[in-house]
Design an enzyme around this catalytic site. Structure first.
Site, PDB file in Angstrom:
ATOM      1  N   LYS A 285       0.843  -1.203   0.000  1.00 21.47           N
ATOM      2  CA  LYS A 285       0.000   0.000   0.000  1.00 21.47           C
ATOM      3  C   LYS A 285       0.875   1.249   0.000  1.00 21.47           C
ATOM      4  O   LYS A 285       0.632   2.202  -0.732  1.00 21.47           O
ATOM      5  CB  LYS A 285      -0.938  -0.002   1.217  1.00 21.47           C
ATOM      6  CG  LYS A 285      -2.100  -0.968   1.037  1.00 21.47           C
ATOM      7  CD  LYS A 285      -2.821  -1.301   2.326  1.00 21.47           C
ATOM      8  CE  LYS A 285      -3.780  -2.468   2.071  1.00 21.47           C
ATOM      9  NZ  LYS A 285      -4.347  -3.055   3.268  1.00 21.47           N
TER      10      LYS A 285
ATOM     11  N   GLN B  83      -4.984  -1.967   9.482  1.00 21.26           N
ATOM     12  CA  GLN B  83      -4.761  -3.273   8.861  1.00 21.26           C
ATOM     13  C   GLN B  83      -5.333  -4.373   9.773  1.00 21.26           C
ATOM     14  O   GLN B  83      -5.012  -4.449  10.956  1.00 21.26           O
ATOM     15  CB  GLN B  83      -3.260  -3.487   8.625  1.00 21.26           C
ATOM     16  CG  GLN B  83      -2.928  -4.733   7.843  1.00 21.26           C
ATOM     17  CD  GLN B  83      -3.467  -4.719   6.413  1.00 21.26           C
ATOM     18  OE1 GLN B  83      -3.328  -3.740   5.692  1.00 21.26           O
ATOM     19  NE2 GLN B  83      -4.097  -5.808   6.006  1.00 21.26           N
TER      20      GLN B  83
ATOM     21  N   ASP C 135     -11.484   2.438   3.715  1.00 21.08           N
ATOM     22  CA  ASP C 135     -11.676   0.992   3.573  1.00 21.08           C
ATOM     23  C   ASP C 135     -13.163   0.661   3.417  1.00 21.08           C
ATOM     24  O   ASP C 135     -13.512  -0.457   3.056  1.00 21.08           O
ATOM     25  CB  ASP C 135     -11.125   0.274   4.821  1.00 21.08           C
ATOM     26  CG  ASP C 135      -9.967  -0.645   4.475  1.00 21.08           C
ATOM     27  OD1 ASP C 135      -9.743  -0.895   3.283  1.00 21.08           O
ATOM     28  OD2 ASP C 135      -9.304  -1.117   5.419  1.00 21.08           O
TER      29      ASP C 135
END
Ligand code: NAD
Length: 291
Positions: free
Chosen positions: A53, A97, A120
């Site tokens: 990322k 994460q 997200d």
């Protein structure tokens, strides 16, 4: 007839080329999109995802901030960090994460992210908006699958789409997005007794299970479009999907490979959501200037 390949690397690259232009425009307006990534603990796979990322952010010119914590971090400390990122004007997107260590409640953490920075697409408000078909950040993997289908000009209206898997991050939102494009959607999962009977009816089959090569050609209707979300290791420790690519490609009309299918799209859509968030911010600034 062997199927056509849906190339996620190429489609992802083409979306990222467009993003570069949008980022240039933001820069001209004095805005640099920023993404904060929080990594707790030392899960090897998570470290790889986070570093990919960051690399993609760098390639595109998105400012990225990596915040790492030991696995013994408390939920309170994590939420305090999120609150300070919520208030930081340099940050447009916050990503935690997953998975998190056991002592931390994932849903408390995801709910602490400001919905306007939830790139997200996991905040309950954004999930609700997605269900209602309102503008919001869509969860990156299902959003990426929708882009693959759109770029490949796969017709969804009136088609039977079957989704294998019902996780919060892939299966469930996947079905909703297909439904919004007028597909007739069936979910199947670990407790479905007649899996094959249902997958054999699928015009579009999205597989998100996490079991190497579970879906073989006898699960596939001739000419079906097959999207493989799975990321597993085979007996030779090579990356493979949930679909037995070699046999299924002889029956499907379109198929995604692993690697090079859904994977590159997930990161791309995270970048897209981050840029979108910065653009939303710019619109807000302009609106308040005009008041
Ligand atoms: P998960 O473990 O949360 O969910 C798996 C789902 O599969 C569950 O809903 C379960 O009911 C169903 N399932 C399990 N065994 C089954 C069976 N035998 N038959 C039918 N259904 C079954 O996993 P997830 O987070 O949704 O991820 C699924 C896969 O996708 C994993 O391999 C993961 O690594 C991969 N993934 C890839 C990307 C990407 O960017 N390519 C992103 C997210 C997840």
């Amino acid at each position: 007839m062997p199927s056509a390949l849906i190339n996620g690397k190429e489609i992802g690259q083409s979306i990222r080329n467009d993003l570069t232009k949008r980022i240039e425009y933001l820069n001209e307006q004095g805005i640099s999109p920023g993404l904060a990534v929080i990594l707790v603990g030392d899960n090897a796979a998570s470290k790889v995802y986070v570093s990919n990322k960051q690399k993609t952010c760098e390639e595109l010119g998105i400012y990225s901030q990596l915040i790492t914590f030991d696995a013994n971090l408390s939920e309170h400390e994590l939420i305090t960090t999120i609150e300070s990122l919520n208030a930081d004007p340099a940050i447009d997107g916050i990503l935690v994460q997953l998975p998190l260590p056991k002592q931390i409640d994932e849903s408390n953490v995801l709910s602490a992210i400001l919905p306007s920075k939830d790139v997200d697409g996991f905040h309950p408000i954004n999930i609700g908006k997605m269900m209602l078909g309102q503008d919001t950040f869509l969860p990156c993997t299902p959003y990426g699958v929708m882009k693959l289908l759109e770029y490949s000009e796969v017709e969804l209206s009136g088609k039977h789409a079957v989704v294998i898997g019902r996780s919060h991050i892939v299966g469930k939102p996947m079905g909703q997005l297909l439904l919004q494009k007028d597909a007739t959607v069936t979910y199947v999962h670990s407790k479905t007794p007649n899996l094959k009977e249902i997958t054999l009816q699928a015009d579009v089959l999205v597989v998100a299970v996490g079991k190497a090569k579970l879906i073989t050609s006898d699960y596939i209707k001739d000419g079906a479009v097959v999207i493989d979300v799975g990321m597993n290791r085979d007996e030779n420790n090579r990356l493979c999907g949930d679909v037995d690519f070699e046999s299924v490609k002889e029956k499907a009309s379109y198929i995604t490979p692993v690697p090079g299918g859904v994977g590159p799209m997930t990161i791309t859509m995270l970048m897209e959501n981050t840029v979108q968030s910065a653009e939303n911010e710019l619109r807000q600034d302009k609106r308040s200037e005009n008041r």
